[in-house]
Design an enzyme around this catalytic site. Structure first.
Site, PDB file in Angstrom:
ATOM      1  N   ARG A   1       0.831  -1.207   0.000  1.00 17.28           N
ATOM      2  CA  ARG A   1       0.000   0.000   0.000  1.00 17.28           C
ATOM      3  C   ARG A   1       0.867   1.258   0.000  1.00 17.28           C
ATOM      4  O   ARG A   1       0.531   2.274  -0.627  1.00 17.28           O
ATOM      5  CB  ARG A   1      -0.913  -0.027   1.233  1.00 17.28           C
TER       6      ARG A   1
ATOM      7  N   HIS B   1       0.548   4.447  -2.636  1.00 15.65           N
ATOM      8  CA  HIS B   1       0.342   5.828  -2.184  1.00 15.65           C
ATOM      9  C   HIS B   1       1.498   6.720  -2.625  1.00 15.65           C
ATOM     10  O   HIS B   1       1.295   7.863  -3.023  1.00 15.65           O
ATOM     11  CB  HIS B   1       0.187   5.870  -0.667  1.00 15.65           C
TER      12      HIS B   1
ATOM     13  N   ASN C   1      -3.275   9.390   4.431  1.00 11.95           N
ATOM     14  CA  ASN C   1      -2.107   8.533   4.653  1.00 11.95           C
ATOM     15  C   ASN C   1      -1.921   8.113   6.107  1.00 11.95           C
ATOM     16  O   ASN C   1      -1.023   7.331   6.417  1.00 11.95           O
ATOM     17  CB  ASN C   1      -0.830   9.244   4.178  1.00 11.95           C
TER      18      ASN C   1
ATOM     19  N   HIS D   1      -6.256  -5.652  -2.866  1.00 11.45           N
ATOM     20  CA  HIS D   1      -7.181  -5.684  -1.734  1.00 11.45           C
ATOM     21  C   HIS D   1      -7.468  -7.113  -1.279  1.00 11.45           C
ATOM     22  O   HIS D   1      -8.267  -7.318  -0.373  1.00 11.45           O
ATOM     23  CB  HIS D   1      -8.495  -4.969  -2.091  1.00 11.45           C
TER      24      HIS D   1
END
Length: 329
Positions: free
Chosen positions: A65, A69, A96, A196
């Site tokens: 992840r 980001h 975040n 996911h």
């Protein structure tokens, strides 16, 4: 007065220049970029990531992840890793704040190991890109080659994050719009969403689907009723905001295509997840990935390589940080 033909030629010149610039960006990354300067970098990073994984599983979703980001805000330049004593760095933005500390620690530990062997050579951005691939493999996913040669960015600001990341309530059009800004197709977006299959989410990211979906339906009608009951049990109203649940309720610690099988069953956790199946424009891709692990793994590897080219700094741009959490002074 400008003639139509001149305007048309001018348009195509701009298109060609933009295409050439994108091609140069790709060309500056290479799989063997550190072949002469730090030939063992990938094995060093892999060892550090494996050691961290032995301490906590959160290493895997946290690192993956973190890469996503990082790339979506300033480009894949390690800007997400910067810590600011004033709390105004990229990582401090609300979007975040839920990034797992173990993801950051994975990169820091890998950087320390690389520096011990090849000081001042390998960027934090590249270490994060390698680590993101390594955690996928550790969780049972297929490997893919990582292009290297990124340099670390010089900008990391909390104020520049808003609106840069997909939200859990996005529909297909909104998802496509934000991914296409980075040269990623709908198929790339659906493949990357498969991440996911790992990780967890805090209840407030999807509570509206359980308790306040619309004026005509309290619960999102696309939610599998059994799954909805399980979610309500795990996330009752006014639940502790620190409570988090698995994104994939079936195989939460395995990188596989179960995410897509869950979508077919109405078991996507976010609205943005389930919309990939309920929208006819993307349903065929979801069904393909649900039925073919090989198709998904290949598409995911391709999409990760494309994601890794987003907004890169190369050549004399940026720097090679000595410490991933701070700009060189």
């Amino acid at each position: 007065m400008e003639r139509p033909m001149a305007r048309k030629l001018g348009f195509w010149v701009v298109v060609v220049v933009l295409a050439a610039a994108a091609e140069v960006g790709r060309a500056q990354l290479a799989e063997g970029f550190y072949g002469q300067t730090c030939p063992n970098v990938e094995s060093i990073v892999k060892q550090a990531v494996t050691t961290k994984f032995g301490q906590t599983f959160v290493t895997i979703p946290g690192t993956l992840r973190l890469f996503f980001h990082d790339c979506f805000i300033e480009g894949c330049d390690g800007s997400i890793l910067i810590s600011s004593p004033n709390g105004d760095a990229e990582k401090d933005a609300p979007d975040n704040e839920s990034l797992a500390g173990d993801g950051f620690d994975t990169v820091v530990k890998a950087k320390q190991a690389v520096e011990a062997s090849c000081p001042g050579v390998v960027s934090c951005a590249d270490i994060l890109a390698i680590a993101a691939r390594d955690v996928v493999v550790l969780a049972g996913g297929s490997s893919f080659n990582v292009e290297l040669g990124r340099r670390d960015g010089l900008v990391s600001k909390k104020s520049r994050v808003a609106g840069k990341l997909p939200e859990p309530n996005f529909d297909l059009d909104q998802l496509n719009a934000i991914f296409s800004q980075h040269g990623l197709t709908q198929s790339d977006m659906i493949a990357l969403s498969g991440a996911h299959t790992l990780g967890f989410s805090h209840c407030d990211r999807f509570a509206n689907r359980l308790y306040s979906f619309s004026s005509s339906s309290t619960i999102d009608p696309t939610l599998n009723s059994t799954y909805a009951a399980q979610l309500m049990q795990a996330c009752p109203r006014n639940v502790d905001p620190q409570i988090a649940i698995n994104m994939d309720p079936v195989t939460p610690q395995t990188f596989d295509n179960m995410y897509y099988k869950n979508l077919v069953q109405g078991m996507g956790l976010f609205t943005s997840d389930e919309s990939l199946f309920t929208d006819s424009a993307s349903q065929s891709t979801v069904l393909n990935f649900a039925n073919s692990p090989g198709s998904f793994n290949q598409a995911f590897g391709t999409a990760m390589r494309k994601l890794g080219r987003v907004g890169i700094k190369t050549g004399s741009q940026g720097e090679i940080r000595r410490d991933c959490t701070a700009f060189n002074s």
